[in-house]
Design a protein around this motif. Structure first.
Motif, mmCIF file in Angstrom:
data_model
loop_
_atom_site.group_PDB
_atom_site.id
_atom_site.type_symbol
_atom_site.label_atom_id
_atom_site.label_comp_id
_atom_site.label_asym_id
_atom_site.label_seq_id
_atom_site.Cartn_x
_atom_site.Cartn_y
_atom_site.Cartn_z
ATOM 1 N N GLN A 60 0.852 -1.184 0.000
ATOM 2 C CA GLN A 60 0.000 0.000 0.000
ATOM 3 C C GLN A 60 0.893 1.242 0.000
ATOM 4 O OE1 GLN A 60 -0.530 -1.983 3.285
ATOM 5 N NE2 GLN A 60 -1.087 -3.505 1.720
ATOM 6 N N GLN A 90 -2.001 -1.267 -8.984
ATOM 7 C CA GLN A 90 -3.324 -0.667 -9.096
ATOM 8 C C GLN A 90 -3.208 0.831 -8.842
ATOM 9 O OE1 GLN A 90 -6.093 -0.990 -5.809
ATOM 10 N NE2 GLN A 90 -7.781 -1.402 -7.216
ATOM 11 N N ASN A 92 -4.772 4.120 -7.935
ATOM 12 C CA ASN A 92 -5.992 4.537 -7.256
ATOM 13 C C ASN A 92 -6.286 6.024 -7.374
ATOM 14 O OD1 ASN A 92 -6.634 1.967 -6.145
ATOM 15 N ND2 ASN A 92 -5.002 2.264 -4.648
ATOM 16 N N ARG A 93 -5.245 6.844 -7.324
ATOM 17 C CA ARG A 93 -5.424 8.296 -7.401
ATOM 18 C C ARG A 93 -4.359 8.836 -8.338
ATOM 19 N NH1 ARG A 93 -5.339 9.824 -1.983
ATOM 20 N NH2 ARG A 93 -7.545 9.239 -1.844
ATOM 21 N N SER A 102 -0.839 4.254 -5.448
ATOM 22 C CA SER A 102 -1.092 2.887 -5.915
ATOM 23 C C SER A 102 -1.047 1.865 -4.788
ATOM 24 C CB SER A 102 -0.041 2.478 -6.964
ATOM 25 O OG SER A 102 -0.031 3.360 -8.065
ATOM 26 N N ASN A 103 -1.786 0.777 -5.002
ATOM 27 C CA ASN A 103 -1.588 -0.478 -4.289
ATOM 28 C C ASN A 103 -0.801 -1.410 -5.207
ATOM 29 O OD1 ASN A 103 -3.160 0.260 -2.035
ATOM 30 N ND2 ASN A 103 -5.043 -0.495 -2.994
ATOM 31 N N ASP A 116 -9.354 -5.394 -10.732
ATOM 32 C CA ASP A 116 -9.056 -4.071 -10.196
ATOM 33 C C ASP A 116 -10.374 -3.432 -9.780
ATOM 34 O OD1 ASP A 116 -8.387 -1.300 -9.960
ATOM 35 O OD2 ASP A 116 -6.644 -1.644 -11.232
ATOM 36 N N GLY A 118 -12.289 -0.191 -7.740
ATOM 37 C CA GLY A 118 -12.333 1.050 -7.000
ATOM 38 C C GLY A 118 -13.336 0.902 -5.869
ATOM 39 N N GLY A 125 -10.204 7.288 -4.676
ATOM 40 C CA GLY A 125 -8.788 7.067 -4.434
ATOM 41 C C GLY A 125 -8.464 5.882 -3.556
ATOM 42 N N ARG A 126 -9.483 5.105 -3.170
ATOM 43 C CA ARG A 126 -9.234 3.871 -2.424
ATOM 44 C C ARG A 126 -9.588 2.697 -3.323
ATOM 45 N NH1 ARG A 126 -6.343 5.003 2.332
ATOM 46 N NH2 ARG A 126 -7.139 6.936 3.199
ATOM 47 N N GLY A 127 -8.779 1.644 -3.253
ATOM 48 C CA GLY A 127 -9.023 0.522 -4.154
ATOM 49 C C GLY A 127 -8.681 -0.810 -3.540
#
Length: 272
Positions: A60, A90, A92-93, A102-103, A116, A118, A125-127
């Motif tokens: 994360q 991934q 995310n934002r 990213s994750n 993937d 969201g 912005g969270r995934g």
């Protein structure tokens, strides 16, 4: 990868490679969230060497390649340094050249597919990343996620995850969940799953841990053999680790596989 009857897992919020050893560093070193630092890749190398001890890693707060990381995709960098055959980043934002929040997931075993997702919330912005290893009920689902801070939003996000994983017997949830284990197991939408965790050690802040925010949780069909929060202050979170025993139906996952390029993991990804 030699055939074994267990997998070694690690989840780590790496704070984009920023070393934070006190609360005042959030202010004095906060510029590193916007601009590159000459020692950042050295920090990432330390993390990558640590990850070599594990079969699957959940990341994360990685950067996907922007000004602040020197345009280094940190998930790919850690896959290469940690010698993982497969990875997925991934995004995310997306703040363009400023930041690529990213994750990530790194693996030594090949996934069947990667999804993937969201996560719902007032602010985007969270995934979550869901990787399946194997097929059908004889598969393992790995869910990598980074939840929001607010309890109401977290519950929406966990309700979303709960619907996706359904009643699958072999699920691992890994990530920065911004919530203590007691809430997750007794008051969240996951409470009916009877998730297991062998440690409740604090993970945040890394230099003097007082909160348990990072977790690896598994469904009852998987055996928890050991779990530990590592005494590691590379990031502002400590990494959490677990070794899980695999039931007979999943032993095929640890058979030796030919060496494949890391980018082949990316090619399997599909938008949910």
């Amino acid at each position: 990868m030699p055939r074994r009857d267990s997998l070694r897992l690690i989840s780590f919020n790496i704070q984009v490679g920023i070393r934070t050893h006190a609360f005042h560093h959030y202010f004095t070193r906060g510029w590193q969230h916007l601009l590159p630092h000459h020692k950042r890749n050295h920090t990432l190398e330390e993390i990558g060497y640590l990850l070599r001890n594990y079969d699957i890693a959940a990341l994360q707060e990685a950067d996907g390649g922007s000004i602040r990381s020197g345009f280094v995709n940190q998930v790919r960098f850690l896959a290469e340094t940690g010698k993982f055959a497969f990875y997925y980043q991934q995004l995310n934002r997306n703040l363009g050249k400023l930041a690529q929040h990213s994750n990530g997931i790194l693996s030594r075993i090949p996934p069947s597919y990667v999804e993937d997702h969201g996560l719902p919330g007032i602010l985007p912005g969270r995934g979550a990343v869901i990787a399946r290893f194997g097929q059908g009920e004889h598969s393992l689902l790995i869910v990598v996620l980074h939840l929001a801070l607010g309890t109401r939003t977290q519950d929406r996000q966990l309700r979303y995850i709960r619907r996706i994983i359904g009643d699958h017997p072999h699920v691992v949830l890994m990530g920065d969940m911004n919530n203590p284990l007691e809430h997750l197991n007794t008051r969240s939408p996951l409470k009916d799953l009877k998730l297991q965790s062998a440690t409740s050690q604090h993970t945040y802040p890394s230099w003097q841990p007082q909160q348990t925010l990072d977790h690896i949780l598994v469904t009852p069909g998987l055996e928890v053999r050991s779990a530990e929060v590592l005494d590691c202050t590379i990031s502002d979170h400590r990494p959490v680790t677990m070794e899980i025993g695999l039931p007979p139906a999943l032993l095929h996952l640890t058979q030796s596989t030919p060496s494949l390029r890391a980018d082949q993991f990316e090619a399997l990804a599909s938008d949910a």
